[in-house]
Scaffold this motif. Structure first.
Motif, mmCIF file in Angstrom:
data_model
loop_
_atom_site.group_PDB
_atom_site.id
_atom_site.type_symbol
_atom_site.label_atom_id
_atom_site.label_comp_id
_atom_site.label_asym_id
_atom_site.label_seq_id
_atom_site.Cartn_x
_atom_site.Cartn_y
_atom_site.Cartn_z
ATOM 1 N N MET A 257 0.843 -1.201 0.000
ATOM 2 C CA MET A 257 0.000 0.000 0.000
ATOM 3 C C MET A 257 0.875 1.246 0.000
ATOM 4 N N SER A 258 0.458 2.245 -0.728
ATOM 5 C CA SER A 258 1.238 3.488 -0.664
ATOM 6 C C SER A 258 0.325 4.648 -0.274
ATOM 7 N N PHE A 259 0.980 5.731 0.099
ATOM 8 C CA PHE A 259 0.253 6.833 0.735
ATOM 9 C C PHE A 259 0.721 8.187 0.212
ATOM 10 N N ILE A 260 -0.129 9.188 0.441
ATOM 11 C CA ILE A 260 0.264 10.574 0.221
ATOM 12 C C ILE A 260 0.185 11.271 1.577
ATOM 13 N N HIS A 261 1.243 11.954 1.943
ATOM 14 C CA HIS A 261 1.213 12.729 3.186
ATOM 15 C C HIS A 261 0.901 14.187 2.852
ATOM 16 N N VAL A 262 -0.129 14.709 3.483
ATOM 17 C CA VAL A 262 -0.531 16.090 3.219
ATOM 18 C C VAL A 262 0.308 17.005 4.120
ATOM 19 N N GLN A 263 1.277 17.684 3.525
ATOM 20 C CA GLN A 263 2.126 18.584 4.319
ATOM 21 C C GLN A 263 1.483 19.960 4.447
ATOM 22 N N ALA A 264 0.747 20.345 3.404
ATOM 23 C CA ALA A 264 -0.058 21.571 3.463
ATOM 24 C C ALA A 264 -1.288 21.305 2.607
ATOM 25 N N PRO A 265 -2.481 21.611 3.117
ATOM 26 C CA PRO A 265 -3.686 21.235 2.367
ATOM 27 C C PRO A 265 -4.050 22.211 1.251
ATOM 28 N N GLY A 266 -3.510 23.436 1.285
ATOM 29 C CA GLY A 266 -4.008 24.459 0.355
ATOM 30 C C GLY A 266 -5.260 25.084 0.946
ATOM 31 N N LEU A 267 -5.933 25.912 0.138
ATOM 32 C CA LEU A 267 -7.083 26.659 0.651
ATOM 33 C C LEU A 267 -8.280 25.762 0.934
ATOM 34 N N LEU A 268 -8.616 24.903 -0.016
ATOM 35 C CA LEU A 268 -9.767 24.012 0.168
ATOM 36 C C LEU A 268 -9.570 22.827 -0.769
ATOM 37 N N THR A 269 -9.097 21.731 -0.196
ATOM 38 C CA THR A 269 -8.795 20.544 -0.984
ATOM 39 C C THR A 269 -9.651 19.399 -0.496
ATOM 40 N N THR A 270 -10.391 18.777 -1.425
ATOM 41 C CA THR A 270 -11.267 17.676 -1.038
ATOM 42 C C THR A 270 -11.073 16.490 -1.984
ATOM 43 N N VAL A 271 -11.456 15.311 -1.490
ATOM 44 C CA VAL A 271 -11.483 14.119 -2.340
ATOM 45 C C VAL A 271 -12.771 14.177 -3.157
ATOM 46 N N GLN A 272 -12.652 14.043 -4.460
ATOM 47 C CA GLN A 272 -13.840 14.072 -5.320
ATOM 48 C C GLN A 272 -13.755 13.016 -6.409
ATOM 49 N N ASP A 273 -14.923 12.444 -6.725
ATOM 50 C CA ASP A 273 -15.043 11.644 -7.948
ATOM 51 C C ASP A 273 -16.175 12.266 -8.760
ATOM 52 N N LEU A 274 -16.938 11.468 -9.484
ATOM 53 C CA LEU A 274 -17.978 12.070 -10.318
ATOM 54 C C LEU A 274 -19.324 12.183 -9.583
ATOM 55 N N GLY A 275 -19.320 11.930 -8.261
ATOM 56 C CA GLY A 275 -20.511 12.206 -7.464
ATOM 57 C C GLY A 275 -21.454 11.035 -7.301
ATOM 58 N N ARG A 276 -22.440 11.225 -6.426
ATOM 59 C CA ARG A 276 -23.417 10.175 -6.138
ATOM 60 C C ARG A 276 -24.794 10.611 -6.634
ATOM 61 N N GLU A 277 -25.135 10.131 -7.821
ATOM 62 C CA GLU A 277 -26.458 10.454 -8.368
ATOM 63 C C GLU A 277 -27.468 9.465 -7.823
ATOM 64 N N GLY A 278 -28.686 9.895 -7.657
ATOM 65 C CA GLY A 278 -29.761 8.948 -7.355
ATOM 66 C C GLY A 278 -30.314 9.023 -5.948
ATOM 67 N N PHE A 279 -29.832 9.968 -5.141
ATOM 68 C CA PHE A 279 -30.315 10.040 -3.766
ATOM 69 C C PHE A 279 -31.100 11.312 -3.477
ATOM 70 N N GLY A 280 -31.624 11.910 -4.541
ATOM 71 C CA GLY A 280 -32.486 13.085 -4.409
ATOM 72 C C GLY A 280 -33.642 12.878 -3.440
ATOM 73 N N PRO A 281 -34.315 11.693 -3.482
ATOM 74 C CA PRO A 281 -35.432 11.491 -2.553
ATOM 75 C C PRO A 281 -35.041 11.564 -1.080
ATOM 76 N N LEU A 282 -33.736 11.429 -0.771
ATOM 77 C CA LEU A 282 -33.258 11.576 0.614
ATOM 78 C C LEU A 282 -32.793 13.003 0.898
ATOM 79 N N GLY A 283 -32.791 13.834 -0.112
ATOM 80 C CA GLY A 283 -32.273 15.196 0.046
ATOM 81 C C GLY A 283 -30.761 15.270 -0.121
ATOM 82 N N VAL A 284 -30.157 14.158 -0.597
ATOM 83 C CA VAL A 284 -28.693 14.119 -0.761
ATOM 84 C C VAL A 284 -28.342 14.488 -2.212
ATOM 85 N N SER A 285 -27.570 15.552 -2.386
ATOM 86 C CA SER A 285 -27.219 15.962 -3.743
ATOM 87 C C SER A 285 -25.946 15.253 -4.199
#
Lengths: 313, 228
Positions: free
Chosen positions: A1-29
Motif C-alpha cells: 500500500m502506498s500513501f500521500i502525506h498532506v504537508q499543506a492542504p491548500g485553501l480548500l482541498t477535497t477528495v472528489q469523484d464524479l458524485g453520487r447520483e440517485g439520492f435526491g429522494p433523501l435530500g442528498v445531492s
C-alpha cells in the motif's frame, strides 16, 4: 500500500469523484468534481477509470509528500506545480520517485486544479461515491476538506509509467471562452421583459461568498414585477436562481435538492466544467440557446473526449 | 387523471412533472406514486429524482435521452398511476423542547399571533403532520400543514448557522434542521432525535409520506434523551 502525506492542504482541498447520483429522494445531492472533465481527463492520463477519486484543489494548492513511487497528473487550472523544484507540466502524466514532494501554489488561471494518482485515492465509499459533501460532512476523507498531517491511501497501481499528454487541439477546445450558455429556466416567464432582456445582456461578477453549493453573482438586480410565491420544487444543477433582491445564484455541485426561488435560466451540461473554473471577481455573461443546441454541444464535447487525438503518448 | 400532469423542461438534462399548482394531499400522493413507480421500474438513462410538494424533477443523461423521449415513456407510467398503492404511512413522534435557548423565536412567533408561548406550543403539537418530501439538504423533511393561526413568514435575515435538531416554521410549513446550515425559518424548539445519520440503516429518520406529531418535553428530558 502506498500513501500521500498532506504537508499543506491548500485553501480548500477535497477528495472528489464524479458524485453520487440517485439520492435526491433523501435530500442528498450528487456533489462530485466541480470541473468533471478535468477529473476525467486526469484519470485517463494515469490509466484510471474516469470516475476514480482524485483531489480537487481550490485557488491555492497544497504540498504533498510521496514516500513511495507514484504516477500522477495535474489537470484543470495552472497552480504553478513543481516536484522537488522541477516544474510539472499540466495535462500530462508524471512519474513521482519515492520521497519526492509535489508543491502547488496559487492559481494562475481558473479556480480549480485536480491531482489524479494512478490507483486513485482510496476512501470509504458512501452511497456509492468517494465524493466529499462538505456541508453535510459526508463522503471523501472523513467528510471534510484535507488538513495538514492527513495521510491518504492510494489504490494499487498496476500499470507501468507511460508519458501521456492531452493533445493541444483538445486543450484548446476545452479552454474557457465566451458567455456561459443557458437554456430557459422553468420560471423564465415570471420575469418581465425588461428583466429578461437585462439578464441576457448584463455582465455579472462572481461574488466572494461563492462555493461548491452555489455561485453568488453581483451586478444589476434582475427584478420581478409581482411577488408571487413559488411552491418549493426540485432544483437542477446549474440552475440560475433569483432571490427577491434580484442577485442571481448559480446552483452548483453541492446543491440544495429543492428550492423556492424562481429559476430564470439553467447553465447547459457542456458548460458545467466552466462554472467549476470560475473564481471570485470573474466577470460572466449568459447566452441563451435552445435545448437542441445544448444537446449538440454536449454530444460534441463527448466526441472530443472519445477522439483519437485526445491523448498523445 | 393523466391530464393533470404537466411537463416542463427545467434544463438540458432535466424535466419537471407537475401535478397542479397547489399543495394538496392528492397532488403530493400523485408525486409519490410516480416516484414509487420510477423506483420500482427505473427508466434507463434517468439519473436522479427530486420529489417536492406537487412536482417531481427528473434528471437524466442527455446523451441517452431527449426530453420528448422521456415524456413519451413517462406518459405510459402516468396512465398506471391510479393503480400504484402507497404503503400505509408510519406514525412517528418527535420530542421537542420548546422555547428558551432552543427556540429563540418562540416568544416573537406567539406575540405575532396574539397568543402566549404556551398556546403556540400547544398548537404546534396539536396536529398530525404529513412528510410531503425530503429536500434541500440530507434528511430535511417538509412537514405540513401548520395550523393557520401559527403560519409565520420567514425571518427577513436568515441565520448564518442553525444548530442541528432545531424545529422551525416558515409559512404553513414546519420542519427539523438535520445538520448545521444557514436558515431563515423561525426556530421554536429543538429535538434530541437525530434526523440524519449516515451510519444508520434508515439514514433519514423521516421518509416521504410519514405522519408526524411533535410532543413537548422538558429540558431535563431533552438532556436525558440526547445522552441516551
Amino acid at each position: 500500500m502506498s500513501f500521500i502525506h498532506v504537508q499543506a492542504p491548500g485553501l480548500l482541498t477535497t477528495v472528489q469523484d464524479l458524485g453520487r447520483e440517485g439520492f435526491g429522494p433523501l435530500g442528498v445531492s450528487p456533489s462530485g468534481a466541480a470541473d468533471p472533465i478535468s477529473l476525467r481527463l486526469g484519470n485517463r492520463l494515469v490509466a484510471n477509470s474516469e470516475s476514480a477519486a482524485g483531489l480537487e484543489m481550490t485557488l491555492l494548492g497544497g504540498t504533498f509528500h510521496f514516500p513511495e513511487a507514484a504516477v500522477v497528473a495535474l489537470t484543470g487550472s495552472d497552480f504553478g506545480a513543481s516536484i522537488d523544484d522541477a516544474t510539472v507540466e499540466l495535462w500530462t502524466s508524471v512519474e513521482v520517485r519515492p520521497g519526492q514532494t509535489l508543491r502547488l501554489g496559487a492559481t494562475r488561471s481558473g479556480a480549480r486544479c485536480y491531482l489524479c494518482v494512478q490507483g486513485g485515492i482510496v476512501v470509504p465509499s458512501f452511497l456509492g461515491s468517494a465524493s466529499t459533501h462538505i456541508l453535510s460532512r459526508i463522503g471523501g476523507f472523513e467528510g471534510r476538506p484535507l488538513r495538514k498531517g492527513d495521510v491518504l491511501e492510494i489504490g494499487s497501481a498496476t500499470k507501468s509509467y507511460r508519458k501521456r499528454t492531452i493533445g493541444p487541439r483538445v486543450r484548446d477546445c476545452l479552454s474557457p471562452r465566451g458567455a456561459l450558455r443557458v437554456t430557459r429556466g422553468p420560471q423564465w416567464d415570471w420575469f418581465p421583459e425588461s428583466s429578461q432582456r437585462a439578464f441576457d445582456a448584463a455582465a455579472f461578477r462572481v461574488g466572494e461568498e461563492s462555493n461548491r453549493m452555489g455561485l453568488r453573482l453581483e451586478g444589476a438586480p434582475i427584478l420581478r414585477a409581482g411577488a408571487e410565491q413559488m411552491i418549493t420544487e426540485g432544483v437542477s444543477l446549474g440552475a440560475v436562481q433569483v432571490p427577491p433582491e434580484g442577485l442571481p445564484i448559480i446552483i452548483f455541485v453541492e446543491q440544495q435538492t429543492t428550492g423556492g426561488y424562481p429559476i430564470i435560466a439553467n447553465v447547459i451540461c457542456a458548460d458545467f466544467r466552466r462554472i467549476g473554473q470560475l473564481r471570485p471577481r470573474d466577470e460572466i455573461r449568459f447566452e441563451q440557446i435552445e435545448l437542441e443546441t445544448a444537446r449538440s454541444l454536449l454530444i460534441e464535447q463527448e466526441k472530443l473526449l472519445a477522439s483519437e487525438e485526445l491523448i498523445l503518448e | 387523471m393523466t391530464e393533470v400532469a404537466r411537463f416542463q423542461p427545467a434544463s438540458d438534462r432535466s424535466l419537471l412533472v407537475r401535478f397542479g399548482h397547489e399543495i394538496t394531499i392528492y397532488s403530493n400522493q400523485q408525486v409519490r406514486r410516480l416516484l414509487r413507480l420510477l423506483e420500482s421500474e427505473p427508466i434507463a438513462g434517468v439519473r436522479n429524482l427530486n420529489p417536492a410538494y406537487c412536482s417531481l424533477l427528473i434528471n437524466f443523461d442527455a446523451l441517452r435521452l431527449t426530453h420528448s423521449e422521456l415524456e413519451a415513456i413517462l406518459r405510459g407510467y402516468l396512465f398506471r398511476l391510479e393503480d400504484v398503492r402507497l404503503p400505509d404511512p408510519r406514525q412517528l413522534e418527535i420530542p421537542v423542547c420548546y422555547g428558551g435557548e432552543f427556540g429563540p423565536d418562540l416568544n416573537e412567533v406567539a406575540a405575532l399571533h396574539g397568543m402566549t408561548p404556551a398556546q403556540a406550543i400547544e398548537l404546534h403539537a396539536s396536529v398530525t403532520y404529513v412528510v410531503y418530501f425530503l429536500g434541500f439538504v440530507p434528511g430535511f423533511a417538509y412537514l405540513g400543514e401548520l395550523p393557520e393561526a401559527l403560519a409565520t413568514p420567514r425571518l427577513a435575515r436568515p441565520r448564518r448557522s442553525v444548530p442541528p435538531g432545531s424545529v422551525g416554521i416558515a409559512g404553513k410549513q414546519t420542519g427539523v434542521y438535520p445538520i448545521a446550515i444557514p436558515g431563515g425559518w423561525r426556530l421554536i424548539g429543538r429535538t434530541p432525535s437525530e434526523m440524519f445519520r449516515k451510519d444508520r440503516d434508515n439514514m433519514s429518520f423521516l421518509s416521504i409520506g410519514d405522519r408526524v406529531r411533535f410532543t413537548s418535553i422538558s429540558s431535563a428530558r431533552f438532556t436525558a434523551l440526547e445522552n441516551a
